[in-house]
Design a protein around this motif. Structure first.
Motif, PDB file in Angstrom:
ATOM      1  N   THR A 113       0.953  -1.405  -0.282  1.00 51.22           N
ATOM      2  CA  THR A 113       0.493   0.068  -0.167  1.00 51.22           C
ATOM      3  C   THR A 113       0.485   1.631  -0.174  1.00 51.22           C
ATOM      4  O   THR A 113       1.749   1.745   0.383  1.00 51.22           O
ATOM      5  CB  THR A 113      -0.858   0.102   1.350  1.00 51.22           C
ATOM      6  N   TYR A 114       0.549   2.291  -0.507  1.00 54.41           N
ATOM      7  CA  TYR A 114       0.756   3.482  -0.771  1.00 54.41           C
ATOM      8  C   TYR A 114       0.284   4.266  -0.057  1.00 54.41           C
ATOM      9  O   TYR A 114      -1.028   4.845  -0.130  1.00 54.41           O
ATOM     10  CB  TYR A 114       1.544   4.168  -2.068  1.00 54.41           C
ATOM     11  N   ARG A 115       1.255   5.834  -0.462  1.00 54.13           N
ATOM     12  CA  ARG A 115      -0.339   6.683   0.172  1.00 54.13           C
ATOM     13  C   ARG A 115       0.199   7.973  -0.905  1.00 54.13           C
ATOM     14  O   ARG A 115       0.841   7.920  -1.748  1.00 54.13           O
ATOM     15  CB  ARG A 115      -0.390   7.282   1.385  1.00 54.13           C
ATOM     16  N   VAL A 116      -1.165   8.045  -0.440  1.00 54.19           N
ATOM     17  CA  VAL A 116      -1.263   9.881  -1.901  1.00 54.19           C
ATOM     18  C   VAL A 116       0.139  11.089  -1.350  1.00 54.19           C
ATOM     19  O   VAL A 116      -0.207  11.524  -0.033  1.00 54.19           O
ATOM     20  CB  VAL A 116      -2.563  10.626  -2.043  1.00 54.19           C
ATOM     21  N   SER A 117       1.183  11.282  -2.294  1.00 46.67           N
ATOM     22  CA  SER A 117       2.161  12.612  -0.948  1.00 46.67           C
ATOM     23  C   SER A 117       1.247  14.200  -1.056  1.00 46.67           C
ATOM     24  O   SER A 117       0.488  14.385  -2.264  1.00 46.67           O
ATOM     25  CB  SER A 117       3.404  12.764  -1.856  1.00 46.67           C
TER      26      SER A 117
END
Length: 202
Positions: A113-117
């Motif tokens: 899982t990534y996150r919006v920067s």
């Protein structure tokens, strides 16, 4: 008087329409019946801040000419617009440069899982999360970029190209996001979890 998000509003001459912060997502748009009657550049009346093409960017006190309405006013109370989801799931077609990444990087791309920067903008949705390791160390010559391309810069974190993306780029594109998933990506606030889900090539 307050107006609902996505609702058509009649504004008479001399009245003031105040647009506040976006209540859902990160962007809000104001459309005008008849459009904005500025001179088109290359067939468009929008401004491309990256290239400098188009009408001058808006500034305080700018006056915009309005076009004549071409149709009767909308006969709806609210135009349904879905709110951004709490988790962004982006379907991606691998390639065209997925062979530039290690097998482990490809697994990481579609399993972690990534996150919006907070550095995201209309050019691209930038992410924070695990870096993707390249299998090749050389650099690509610049090549054409499409809407939804997932480019991986040297820091290894994916960037999804959005509406104002450049037409060319030199970092490898690991995948391309399905067009239907891009509106939600464009409205995802910083910190939103992002998952990339691979779909088969046709």
């Amino acid at each position: 008087r307050p107006a609902a998000w996505g609702a058509p509003v009649r504004v008479r001459a001399g009245e003031v329409l105040e647009a506040g912060r976006a209540c859902c997502g990160v962007r809000a748009y104001v459309g005008v019946s008849g459009g904005i009657a500025v001179d088109p550049v290359l067939g468009s009346r929008s401004t491309d801040l990256l290239s400098g093409l188009g009408p001058a960017p808006l500034t305080d006190g700018a006056v915009l000419p309005l076009g004549a309405p071409a149709a009767p006013p909308a006969r709806v109370d609210v135009a349904p617009v879905p709110a951004p989801p709490p988790e962004l799931v982006l379907r991606v077609t691998p390639g065209p440069r997925d062979d530039w990444f290690t097998p482990e990087a490809l697994r990481t791309f579609t399993s972690r899982t990534y996150r919006v920067s907070p550095a995201s903008n209309r050019i691209g949705l930038r992410t924070t999360g695990p870096a993707l390791e390249r299998a090749r160390r050389q650099e690509l010559p610049s090549e054409g970029m499409v809407l939804g391309a997932v480019q991986v810069p040297p820091d290894g974190t994916p960037v999804v190209f959005l509406a104002d993306h450049p037409t060319t780029g030199g970092y490898p594109v690991i995948a391309v996001v399905h067009p239907d998933d891009l509106p939600a990506a464009a409205q995802a606030p910083p910190g939103t979890p992002v998952r990339f889900v691979a779909v088969r090539r046709r």
